[in-house]
Design an enzyme around this catalytic site. Structure first.
Site, PDB file in Angstrom:
ATOM      1  N   ASN A  49      45.053  40.544  51.344  1.00  0.00           N
ATOM      2  CA  ASN A  49      43.651  40.262  51.037  1.00  0.00           C
ATOM      3  C   ASN A  49      42.710  40.480  52.212  1.00  0.00           C
ATOM      4  O   ASN A  49      41.516  40.216  52.096  1.00  0.00           O
ATOM      5  CB  ASN A  49      43.519  38.840  50.467  1.00  0.00           C
ATOM      6  CG  ASN A  49      44.223  38.746  49.125  1.00  0.00           C
ATOM      7  OD1 ASN A  49      44.560  39.777  48.514  1.00  0.00           O
ATOM      8  ND2 ASN A  49      44.467  37.539  48.667  1.00  0.00           N
ATOM      9  N   CYS A 146      44.961  40.916  38.628  1.00  0.00           N
ATOM     10  CA  CYS A 146      45.798  39.962  37.864  1.00  0.00           C
ATOM     11  C   CYS A 146      45.006  39.296  36.731  1.00  0.00           C
ATOM     12  O   CYS A 146      43.834  38.970  36.903  1.00  0.00           O
ATOM     13  CB  CYS A 146      46.328  38.882  38.807  1.00  0.00           C
ATOM     14  SG  CYS A 146      47.595  39.480  39.934  1.00  0.00           S
ATOM     15  N   ASP A 336      46.277  30.764  45.339  1.00  0.00           N
ATOM     16  CA  ASP A 336      47.438  31.660  45.332  1.00  0.00           C
ATOM     17  C   ASP A 336      48.717  30.954  45.757  1.00  0.00           C
ATOM     18  O   ASP A 336      49.799  31.531  45.665  1.00  0.00           O
ATOM     19  CB  ASP A 336      47.180  32.858  46.264  1.00  0.00           C
ATOM     20  CG  ASP A 336      45.898  33.590  45.893  1.00  0.00           C
ATOM     21  OD1 ASP A 336      45.266  34.164  46.804  1.00  0.00           O
ATOM     22  OD2 ASP A 336      45.529  33.575  44.717  1.00  0.00           O
ATOM     23  N   VAL A 358      39.877  27.322  40.740  1.00  0.00           N
ATOM     24  CA  VAL A 358      39.337  28.628  41.160  1.00  0.00           C
ATOM     25  C   VAL A 358      39.401  29.642  40.012  1.00  0.00           C
ATOM     26  O   VAL A 358      38.452  30.396  39.785  1.00  0.00           O
ATOM     27  CB  VAL A 358      40.075  29.166  42.402  1.00  0.00           C
ATOM     28  CG1 VAL A 358      39.521  30.528  42.828  1.00  0.00           C
ATOM     29  CG2 VAL A 358      39.974  28.167  43.552  1.00  0.00           C
TER      30      VAL A 358
HETATM   31  C1  EPZ Z   1      40.254  37.084  46.203  1.00  0.00           C
HETATM   32  O1  EPZ Z   1      39.926  37.447  44.858  1.00  0.00           O
HETATM   33  C2  EPZ Z   1      41.761  37.351  46.325  1.00  0.00           C
HETATM   34  N1  EPZ Z   1      42.014  38.733  45.999  1.00  0.00           N
HETATM   35  C3  EPZ Z   1      42.528  36.475  45.341  1.00  0.00           C
HETATM   36  O2  EPZ Z   1      43.925  36.656  45.544  1.00  0.00           O
HETATM   37  C4  EPZ Z   1      42.215  35.018  45.629  1.00  0.00           C
HETATM   38  O3  EPZ Z   1      42.840  34.216  44.673  1.00  0.00           O
HETATM   39  C5  EPZ Z   1      40.682  34.794  45.562  1.00  0.00           C
HETATM   40  O4  EPZ Z   1      39.999  35.694  46.456  1.00  0.00           O
HETATM   41  C6  EPZ Z   1      40.295  33.386  45.913  1.00  0.00           C
HETATM   42  O5  EPZ Z   1      40.695  33.058  47.192  1.00  0.00           O
HETATM   43  C7  EPZ Z   1      41.758  39.671  46.938  1.00  0.00           C
HETATM   44  O6  EPZ Z   1      41.295  39.396  48.035  1.00  0.00           O
HETATM   45  C8  EPZ Z   1      42.059  41.086  46.563  1.00  0.00           C
HETATM   46  P1  EPZ Z   1      36.640  35.363  44.127  1.00  0.00           P
HETATM   47  P2  EPZ Z   1      38.403  37.628  44.400  1.00  0.00           P
HETATM   48  O7  EPZ Z   1      35.559  36.364  44.032  1.00  0.00           O
HETATM   49  O8  EPZ Z   1      37.611  38.110  45.552  1.00  0.00           O
HETATM   50  C9  EPZ Z   1      34.473  33.906  40.114  1.00  0.00           C
HETATM   51  C10 EPZ Z   1      46.130  37.268  44.987  1.00  0.00           C
HETATM   52  O9  EPZ Z   1      47.017  36.777  44.259  1.00  0.00           O
HETATM   53  N2  EPZ Z   1      33.529  35.041  40.297  1.00  0.00           N
HETATM   54  O10 EPZ Z   1      36.621  34.404  45.249  1.00  0.00           O
HETATM   55  O11 EPZ Z   1      38.383  38.379  43.163  1.00  0.00           O
HETATM   56  C11 EPZ Z   1      35.868  34.400  39.713  1.00  0.00           C
HETATM   57  O12 EPZ Z   1      35.960  34.699  38.361  1.00  0.00           O
HETATM   58  C12 EPZ Z   1      44.670  37.293  44.499  1.00  0.00           C
HETATM   59  O13 EPZ Z   1      46.323  37.757  46.108  1.00  0.00           O
HETATM   60  C13 EPZ Z   1      32.481  35.170  39.407  1.00  0.00           C
HETATM   61  O14 EPZ Z   1      32.317  34.360  38.503  1.00  0.00           O
HETATM   62  O15 EPZ Z   1      38.055  36.082  44.117  1.00  0.00           O
HETATM   63  C14 EPZ Z   1      36.749  33.254  40.139  1.00  0.00           C
HETATM   64  O16 EPZ Z   1      36.762  32.272  39.152  1.00  0.00           O
HETATM   65  C15 EPZ Z   1      44.500  36.685  43.157  1.00  0.00           C
HETATM   66  N3  EPZ Z   1      31.637  36.234  39.565  1.00  0.00           N
HETATM   67  C16 EPZ Z   1      36.042  32.754  41.380  1.00  0.00           C
HETATM   68  O17 EPZ Z   1      34.696  33.234  41.340  1.00  0.00           O
HETATM   69  C17 EPZ Z   1      31.791  37.168  40.561  1.00  0.00           C
HETATM   70  O18 EPZ Z   1      31.021  38.124  40.655  1.00  0.00           O
HETATM   71  C18 EPZ Z   1      36.695  33.187  42.679  1.00  0.00           C
HETATM   72  O19 EPZ Z   1      36.721  34.573  42.724  1.00  0.00           O
HETATM   73  C19 EPZ Z   1      32.873  37.009  41.462  1.00  0.00           C
HETATM   74  C20 EPZ Z   1      33.739  35.931  41.310  1.00  0.00           C
END
Ligand code: EPZ
Length: 464
Positions: A49, A146, A336, A358
């Protein structure tokens, strides 16, 4: 089972195998004879990540970048493919795990070429800022990643519009342009999204003027990306209370950086040591980025030794204890980490609760565990802690795990990356034999997990 579901399953199997094949894993299925404690030493490399975002950041430089400790995982292969279709030359460096990223000849790519590479990743959305700066346009295909929730990109599109990007939704994706360039902006995220914070960082560093981001994510991977951008010539201030200020600059140069270790992989092997009554030394793991995990690991009854070159995780004997876990953004307990640790909680003497705050659908992996003999109930309520965004919204986001239960072998299918590693741990700690299919998905985030299982003394065969 309806056609759509069969079609989806076939797609998933196909993409799982593609993930595996991308890093040399041809097997689709693993047969595990459980009940053997995992013992030995393994190494973890750079964080999936962080590494994938650091590769995108290289697009912003006028000279080549060198990234060290890059793991051989399929998510890295996907980003490499996306960079190459945009004209970036990617080569291996002197040391194993070194990547040289040369962005000098960046060019627009045909959407089909982008689409072919994007498939199952969310990373393409982060190409927007750098490509808008370099080319004045960007195309983002439908995203993958995922299936652990709806995973919208509304925050990303909102901040890009505020920088001055023109966003056009198209049937096969999103086209963006910046007719008047990109300008610094005052931004606030409704939730500290990791991806949206990275979006702001990768866009603001070369935008005209100052950007202030409130409600930012502050995960260690975000901090390491800020280290990289500052090495490139950026001006970034991290204030208290989730405020990040960025002063845009005209030019950025290539970086030379060793990636932060993968704390998600380290926590996964720690959970495997605990659930198999094992003893695993995770080379490369560090304490500062894992403090919250280490606290919970100790509360459950695990033990660890902090060493200069890694952390030893082991089961010191005695009964495991139930805990209440509420996942959260950093410095809270990482989402995670919950799936791998749940296996040890099925062996704890008493009732544990996992409140997932989350992602709204991150308990898909539980059905297989119940089939193996675990006692786990899923609830829509916010249990064990504070009400969260998903409360009252009909999402199965709390799990009640009652132990101790003895897991027995079964045939299970990997649903997503962390759920997949959790299934491996379940099969390794179960009595009898299990087959775990779709294992290619695990290659997305765990380098050489088959080789590491061998090193740790697991008893298994590969098929397919
Ligand atoms: C990153 O995902 C990681 N992936 C995830 O790891 C990790 O679980 C997550 O951050 C939280 O720490 C990568 O870095 C590639 P978010 P990301 O934007 O950036 C909502 C793994 O297993 N949201 O922080 O996609 C979203 O739906 C993966 O390695 C919106 O609503 O996570 C979620 O509920 C899985 N609108 C929450 O925020 C948006 O535009 C957190 O998402 C963006 C996000």
């Amino acid at each position: 089972m309806n056609d759509a579901r069969q079609h989806d399953d076939a797609n998933e199997r196909g993409s799982a195998q593609n993930h595996g094949a991308a890093v040399g894993l041809t097997a689709d299925k693993i047969t595990i004879r459980g009940g053997i404690p995992l013992v030995g030493r393994i190494e973890v490399k750079g964080a999936k990540n962080l590494v994938t975002k650091a590769m995108v950041a290289a697009l912003l430089g006028e000279t080549p970048s060198v990234l060290k400790d890059v793991p051989n995982i399929s998510d890295v292969r996907i980003v490499r493919g996306l960079l190459e279709v945009h004209g970036v030359k990617v080569t291996e460096g002197a040391e194993p795990g070194d990547l040289i990223l040369d962005p000098v000849d960046v060019e627009s790519a045909h959407f089909a070429a982008i689409d072919a590479h994007a498939g199952s990743s969310r990373i393409p959305i982060l190409f927007c800022g750098p490509l808008l700066h370099r080319l004045g346009e960007a195309f983002i295909p439908d995203l993958g990643g995922c299936r652990i929730g709806d995973r919208p990109i509304d925050f990303h599109l909102e901040v890009l519009r505020k920088f001055g990007a023109v966003v056009e939704k198209q049937p096969n994706g999103i086209r963006m342009s910046a007719p008047n360039g990109l300008k610094g902006a005052k931004l606030e995220l409704p939730y500290p999204s990791v991806g949206a914070t990275e979006q702001v960082l990768l866009t603001a560093v070369r935008a005209d003027g100052i950007t202030e981001l409130k409600g930012a994510a502050i995960e260690p991977e975000i901090m390491d990306l800020i280290n990289i951008l500052q090495k490139m010539g950026a001006i970034i201030t991290v204030d208290t209370d989730r405020v990040i200020r960025i002063e845009g600059v005209d030019r950025l140069m290539g970086y030379n950086h060793r990636a932060l270790f993968d704390r998600n992989e380290a926590a996964s092997w720690a959970a495997a040591a605990l659930a198999t009554d094992g003893d695993i030394f995770v080379g490369g793991a560090r304490q500062p980025e894992m403090i919250t995990f280490l606290n919970v690991f100790r509360k459950v009854g695990g033990a660890f030794d902090i060493c200069d070159d890694g952390i030893r995780f082991y089961h010191p004997g005695g009964d495991l204890k139930p805990v209440i876990i509420e996942t959260d953004v950093h410095p809270g307990f990482m989402t995670d980490w919950q799936q791998p640790l749940v296996i040890a909680l099925t062996k704890a003497h008493g009732t544990s609760i996992v409140h997932e705050t989350v992602y709204e659908q991150r308990f898909g992996f539980v059905d297989a565990l119940v089939e193996m003999g675990a006692t786990i109930q899923i609830h829509k309520e916010c249990l064990g802690g504070h009400p969260c965004r998903f409360g009252q919204r009909n999402f199965n986001h709390s799990a009640v795990i009652t132990g101790p239960t003895k897991l027995h072998g079964a045939d299970i299918v990997v649903p997503d990356l962390r759920g997949g590693f959790s299934h491996l741990i379940a099969a390794l700690s179960a009595e009898g034999t299990s087959t775990v299919s779709n294992v290619g998905i695990i290659s997305r985030g765990y380098e050489n997990f088959i080789g590491k299982l061998r090193l740790l003394g697991a008893d298994f065969d590969l098929e397919g």
